[in-house]
Design an enzyme around this catalytic site. Sequence first.
Site, PDB file in Angstrom:
ATOM      1  N   GLY A 104       0.817  -1.206   0.000  1.00 49.10           N
ATOM      2  CA  GLY A 104       0.000   0.000   0.000  1.00 49.10           C
ATOM      3  C   GLY A 104       0.851   1.255   0.000  1.00 49.10           C
ATOM      4  O   GLY A 104       1.884   1.323   0.675  1.00 49.10           O
ATOM      5  N   GLY A 105       0.398   2.248  -0.765  1.00 49.42           N
ATOM      6  CA  GLY A 105       1.133   3.508  -0.867  1.00 49.42           C
ATOM      7  C   GLY A 105       0.399   4.678  -0.268  1.00 49.42           C
ATOM      8  O   GLY A 105       0.625   5.832  -0.646  1.00 49.42           O
ATOM      9  N   SER A 107      -1.064   7.030   3.201  1.00 53.10           N
ATOM     10  CA  SER A 107      -0.343   7.875   4.159  1.00 53.10           C
ATOM     11  C   SER A 107       0.322   7.062   5.267  1.00 53.10           C
ATOM     12  O   SER A 107       1.502   7.273   5.579  1.00 53.10           O
ATOM     13  CB  SER A 107      -1.295   8.915   4.766  1.00 53.10           C
ATOM     14  OG  SER A 107      -2.387   8.290   5.421  1.00 53.10           O
ATOM     15  N   PHE A 108      -0.414   6.116   5.868  1.00 53.19           N
ATOM     16  CA  PHE A 108       0.164   5.397   6.991  1.00 53.19           C
ATOM     17  C   PHE A 108       1.211   4.388   6.527  1.00 53.19           C
ATOM     18  O   PHE A 108       2.241   4.195   7.177  1.00 53.19           O
ATOM     19  CB  PHE A 108      -0.922   4.696   7.818  1.00 53.19           C
ATOM     20  CG  PHE A 108      -0.482   4.420   9.229  1.00 53.19           C
ATOM     21  CD1 PHE A 108      -0.427   5.449  10.148  1.00 53.19           C
ATOM     22  CD2 PHE A 108      -0.110   3.152   9.635  1.00 53.19           C
ATOM     23  CE1 PHE A 108       0.005   5.218  11.451  1.00 53.19           C
ATOM     24  CE2 PHE A 108       0.315   2.914  10.931  1.00 53.19           C
ATOM     25  CZ  PHE A 108       0.368   3.951  11.843  1.00 53.19           C
ATOM     26  N   GLY A 109       0.965   3.730   5.393  1.00 48.41           N
ATOM     27  CA  GLY A 109       1.960   2.825   4.849  1.00 48.41           C
ATOM     28  C   GLY A 109       3.254   3.548   4.528  1.00 48.41           C
ATOM     29  O   GLY A 109       4.353   3.055   4.810  1.00 48.41           O
ATOM     30  N   LYS A 204      -7.156  -1.082  10.075  1.00 50.83           N
ATOM     31  CA  LYS A 204      -8.135  -1.125  11.162  1.00 50.83           C
ATOM     32  C   LYS A 204      -9.546  -1.158  10.592  1.00 50.83           C
ATOM     33  O   LYS A 204      -9.900  -0.310   9.778  1.00 50.83           O
ATOM     34  CB  LYS A 204      -7.979   0.089  12.082  1.00 50.83           C
ATOM     35  CG  LYS A 204      -6.608   0.208  12.733  1.00 50.83           C
ATOM     36  CD  LYS A 204      -6.480   1.500  13.506  1.00 50.83           C
ATOM     37  CE  LYS A 204      -5.088   1.663  14.100  1.00 50.83           C
ATOM     38  NZ  LYS A 204      -4.929   2.957  14.818  1.00 50.83           N
ATOM     39  N   ALA A 238      -0.304   9.531  10.802  1.00 52.68           N
ATOM     40  CA  ALA A 238       0.816   9.361   9.881  1.00 52.68           C
ATOM     41  C   ALA A 238       1.685  10.617   9.808  1.00 52.68           C
ATOM     42  O   ALA A 238       2.919  10.528   9.772  1.00 52.68           O
ATOM     43  CB  ALA A 238       0.287   8.999   8.493  1.00 52.68           C
ATOM     44  N   LYS A 289     -13.375   2.258  17.176  1.00 53.01           N
ATOM     45  CA  LYS A 289     -13.064   3.655  17.497  1.00 53.01           C
ATOM     46  C   LYS A 289     -13.305   4.557  16.291  1.00 53.01           C
ATOM     47  O   LYS A 289     -13.609   5.748  16.448  1.00 53.01           O
ATOM     48  CB  LYS A 289     -11.637   3.776  18.026  1.00 53.01           C
ATOM     49  CG  LYS A 289     -10.534   3.343  17.064  1.00 53.01           C
ATOM     50  CD  LYS A 289      -9.978   4.468  16.244  1.00 53.01           C
ATOM     51  CE  LYS A 289      -8.936   3.977  15.261  1.00 53.01           C
ATOM     52  NZ  LYS A 289      -8.395   5.060  14.406  1.00 53.01           N
ATOM     53  N   ASN A 354     -12.143  10.131  10.128  1.00 56.04           N
ATOM     54  CA  ASN A 354     -13.486   9.716  10.545  1.00 56.04           C
ATOM     55  C   ASN A 354     -14.202  10.823  11.305  1.00 56.04           C
ATOM     56  O   ASN A 354     -15.399  11.047  11.109  1.00 56.04           O
ATOM     57  CB  ASN A 354     -13.376   8.449  11.407  1.00 56.04           C
ATOM     58  CG  ASN A 354     -12.904   7.249  10.604  1.00 56.04           C
ATOM     59  OD1 ASN A 354     -13.648   6.664   9.841  1.00 56.04           O
ATOM     60  ND2 ASN A 354     -11.633   6.888  10.762  1.00 56.04           N
TER      61      ASN A 354
END
Length: 430
Positions: A104-105, A107-109, A204, A238, A289, A354
Site C-alpha cells: 500500500g502507498g 499515508s500510513f503505509g 483497522k 501518519a 473507534k 473519521n
Amino acid sequence: MASLFEPPLSTSFFSNNSISNSQFNLLDANFSPTPKTGQTILLLQSKHSSTVCAAAIDPPDSATRDRRKIVRVAWEKLVRWSRSLRSKAKTDVLERTNKVVVLGGGSFGTAMASHVAGRKEQMEVKMLVRDPQICQSINENHFNCKYFPDHKLPENVIATMDAKTAFTGADFCLHAVPVQFSCSFLEGVAEYVEPGLPFISLSKGLELNTLRMMSQIIPQTLKNSRQPYVSLSGPSFALELMNKLPTAMVVASKDKKLAKSVQQLLTSKNLRISTTSDVTGVEIAGALKNVLAIAAGIVEGLDLGNNSMAALVAQGCSEIRWLSTKMGAKSTTISGLSGTGDIMLTCFVSLSRNRTVGVRLGSGETLDDILCSMNQVAEGVSTAGAVIALAQKYNVKMPVLTAVARIIDNELTPQKAVLELMNLPQVEEV
C-alpha cells in the site's frame, strides 16, 4: 525559585488589607540570610508611585523538602531501571533484517515505510503500490506526491508495482491496504508470499459482508492458517510519525516471540512499542473507534457543546468494552493504547478522517458529497454496518454506534439521532 514566587499566605503582603500584587513590580530578591535566618526578602515597587514594599518569604519547610526528596528519588529509580533494561535490549532482529515489504502507498503505509527505513540504512524497504504516479514520485524524487509531497523519504525506500519483486527476500511484511480492499489485494499477490513471512497489519476495521478482522482475512486469503501475524495499533497519525514526534503503539500477537521481534524492529527514540497477546481486543478497539469518531464529529458539527461530547465518547467507550469482552478481549486492552489512547486521538483531533466525516455530516452535508471530496479512506463509514451486525451476533446493545450506522445509511438524521439517544431509558451505569 519556587519560594520566591510563592510566599506563605500568612505574610502581610497577602493579607486582606494589603495592596493587590498586580500593583507592584518585582525589584529585587536578596537571597542572603536576613535578620531572621533562612528568610528571603522580596522587594516590590508600586507601579503608580515610588513606594517600596518588602515581604519576608520563609524557606521550604521540612515537609516540602521531604516531598521533593521522595519525588526526586522515585524519578532517579525510574531512570536507573530504564537504563538497565535498555542496556540489556537485544538488537539481533534489526541486525539480521535486510528487507521489509510494505503493501500500500497510502499515508500510513508511507509513514511506516519511512520509519522502518530510518532504523537501518542498509535495509531495503520495498513499497508495493498500484498508482504509477506515486511509484515514479518515490523512486525519482523520494517523495510520495499524493500524501506527503513535502516530506522526503529515506533513499532506501523503493517503490514497485511488481509483486514478485516486492516479496522476494522479504523478512517482514507491513500490510497497509484498507480492510475492505485487503482480500482482493492479497488474492493478487498470494503466490509470491512465503508461508513463514510475518505479516504486520496496520489496517483497522471489519470486512463489511463477512465481519472478519484482519487476523482472519490475511491467513484465510493466503490459505495458510499458520501465517505469522501481528497487529499494530495505537494513537498514531501518519503526519506526526513522518515529523518524528513522540508516539506510542502496541503490537498484538498470539506468538509472544514474534511480538517481541516486531517490537525490536520498530522501536526507536521516537516510537515506543508495547506488546500484548490480546489480538481480538486490539483489532476490535481499532475498528470500533473509527465509528465512534464519526459520532464525535457529528456532535462537533451540530455544535452540541463539551458536555455532550464527553458523555457521548464515554458511552461509546463502554459500548466498545461490552462487545470486545463478549468476544473474548481483555478489558485492560480497551483502557490501553489501542483502546482509550486511539479513541481519544481519533475522536478529539481534527486530523482524524473519521471525525471529519462526522463534523461534515453534523453540518448538513451528504455522505456522498463528503466521500467524493476525500482522497483517503475513512474506515468508520464501511465498518459501522459490520459493527452492528457483530453486536447483534453477540447480543450487545450499542445505541451510539447503532445511531451512527443509521445516519450513514441515510435512515436517520443527526438531529433525530440525538433526540432518540437522549430519550433512552435511565439505567444503572455498567
